[in-house]
Design a protein around this motif. Sequence first.
Motif, PDB file in Angstrom:
ATOM      1  N   THR A  11       0.829  -1.403   0.454  1.00 32.93           N
ATOM      2  CA  THR A  11       0.143   0.130   0.089  1.00 32.93           C
ATOM      3  C   THR A  11       0.846   1.072  -0.038  1.00 32.93           C
ATOM      4  O   THR A  11       0.719   2.222  -0.322  1.00 32.93           O
ATOM      5  CB  THR A  11      -1.086  -0.033   1.488  1.00 32.93           C
ATOM      6  OG1 THR A  11      -1.805  -0.774   0.936  1.00 32.93           O
ATOM      7  CG2 THR A  11      -1.701   1.593   1.218  1.00 32.93           C
ATOM      8  N   GLU A  12       1.899   1.404   0.544  1.00 32.22           N
ATOM      9  CA  GLU A  12       2.545   2.291   0.725  1.00 32.22           C
ATOM     10  C   GLU A  12       3.634   3.085  -0.689  1.00 32.22           C
ATOM     11  O   GLU A  12       3.934   3.831  -0.561  1.00 32.22           O
ATOM     12  CB  GLU A  12       3.766   2.009   1.933  1.00 32.22           C
ATOM     13  CG  GLU A  12       2.830   2.123   3.173  1.00 32.22           C
ATOM     14  CD  GLU A  12       4.233   1.479   5.020  1.00 32.22           C
ATOM     15  OE1 GLU A  12       5.300   1.802   4.777  1.00 32.22           O
ATOM     16  OE2 GLU A  12       3.673   2.018   4.985  1.00 32.22           O
ATOM     17  N   GLU A  13       4.117   1.669  -0.861  1.00 28.63           N
ATOM     18  CA  GLU A  13       4.824   2.316  -2.446  1.00 28.63           C
ATOM     19  C   GLU A  13       3.621   2.685  -3.271  1.00 28.63           C
ATOM     20  O   GLU A  13       4.021   3.509  -4.253  1.00 28.63           O
ATOM     21  CB  GLU A  13       5.725   0.710  -2.375  1.00 28.63           C
ATOM     22  CG  GLU A  13       6.802   0.144  -2.191  1.00 28.63           C
ATOM     23  CD  GLU A  13       7.862   1.391  -2.145  1.00 28.63           C
ATOM     24  OE1 GLU A  13       7.835   1.758  -3.075  1.00 28.63           O
ATOM     25  OE2 GLU A  13       8.254   0.947  -1.268  1.00 28.63           O
ATOM     26  N   ALA A  22      -5.165   7.172  -3.599  1.00 28.46           N
ATOM     27  CA  ALA A  22      -5.257   6.529  -2.406  1.00 28.46           C
ATOM     28  C   ALA A  22      -5.548   5.488  -3.000  1.00 28.46           C
ATOM     29  O   ALA A  22      -5.246   4.597  -4.217  1.00 28.46           O
ATOM     30  CB  ALA A  22      -6.979   6.729  -1.581  1.00 28.46           C
ATOM     31  N   ALA A  23      -4.876   3.800  -1.998  1.00 27.11           N
ATOM     32  CA  ALA A  23      -5.076   2.828  -2.259  1.00 27.11           C
ATOM     33  C   ALA A  23      -5.239   1.679  -0.782  1.00 27.11           C
ATOM     34  O   ALA A  23      -5.140   2.230  -0.047  1.00 27.11           O
ATOM     35  CB  ALA A  23      -3.901   2.610  -2.496  1.00 27.11           C
ATOM     36  N   VAL A  34      -7.012   1.127  -6.639  1.00 31.33           N
ATOM     37  CA  VAL A  34      -5.974   2.592  -7.040  1.00 31.33           C
ATOM     38  C   VAL A  34      -7.093   3.522  -6.492  1.00 31.33           C
ATOM     39  O   VAL A  34      -7.550   3.465  -8.538  1.00 31.33           O
ATOM     40  CB  VAL A  34      -4.575   2.493  -7.178  1.00 31.33           C
ATOM     41  CG1 VAL A  34      -4.160   3.171  -7.073  1.00 31.33           C
ATOM     42  CG2 VAL A  34      -4.149   1.109  -6.981  1.00 31.33           C
ATOM     43  N   ILE A  35      -7.129   4.790  -6.027  1.00 27.63           N
ATOM     44  CA  ILE A  35      -7.527   5.592  -7.024  1.00 27.63           C
ATOM     45  C   ILE A  35      -6.774   7.144  -7.225  1.00 27.63           C
ATOM     46  O   ILE A  35      -5.622   7.188  -6.538  1.00 27.63           O
ATOM     47  CB  ILE A  35      -8.480   6.588  -5.192  1.00 27.63           C
ATOM     48  CG1 ILE A  35      -9.318   5.247  -5.578  1.00 27.63           C
ATOM     49  CG2 ILE A  35      -9.211   7.702  -5.961  1.00 27.63           C
ATOM     50  CD1 ILE A  35      -9.956   5.450  -4.062  1.00 27.63           C
ATOM     51  N   ALA A  48       5.993  -0.713  -8.340  1.00 25.67           N
ATOM     52  CA  ALA A  48       5.696  -0.378  -6.721  1.00 25.67           C
ATOM     53  C   ALA A  48       5.257  -1.988  -6.211  1.00 25.67           C
ATOM     54  O   ALA A  48       6.140  -2.373  -4.597  1.00 25.67           O
ATOM     55  CB  ALA A  48       4.073   0.385  -6.322  1.00 25.67           C
ATOM     56  N   VAL A  49       4.771  -2.845  -6.399  1.00 28.02           N
ATOM     57  CA  VAL A  49       4.599  -4.290  -6.033  1.00 28.02           C
ATOM     58  C   VAL A  49       5.386  -4.729  -5.666  1.00 28.02           C
ATOM     59  O   VAL A  49       5.569  -5.078  -4.935  1.00 28.02           O
ATOM     60  CB  VAL A  49       3.168  -4.686  -6.840  1.00 28.02           C
ATOM     61  CG1 VAL A  49       2.946  -6.481  -6.009  1.00 28.02           C
ATOM     62  CG2 VAL A  49       1.788  -3.924  -6.839  1.00 28.02           C
TER      63      VAL A  49
END
Length: 58
Positions: A11-13, A22-23, A34-35, A48-49
Amino acid sequence: MVCAHCAAPVTEEIERISGVTAARLDVDSGRAVVISDGTLDVTGVRAAVDEAGYALST
């Protein structure tokens, strides 16, 4: 990913991606919502993941 603790780094990445507002990760389904304020670059999300130590499946 089996718990909220595991989802936190992902989530942070994702939230570090430019334009992401937002995620939210659902551990049970393995899905992410993911917004963003514009077009979302899937390559950036995948990176990111990966950075968080997981793999994105589409």
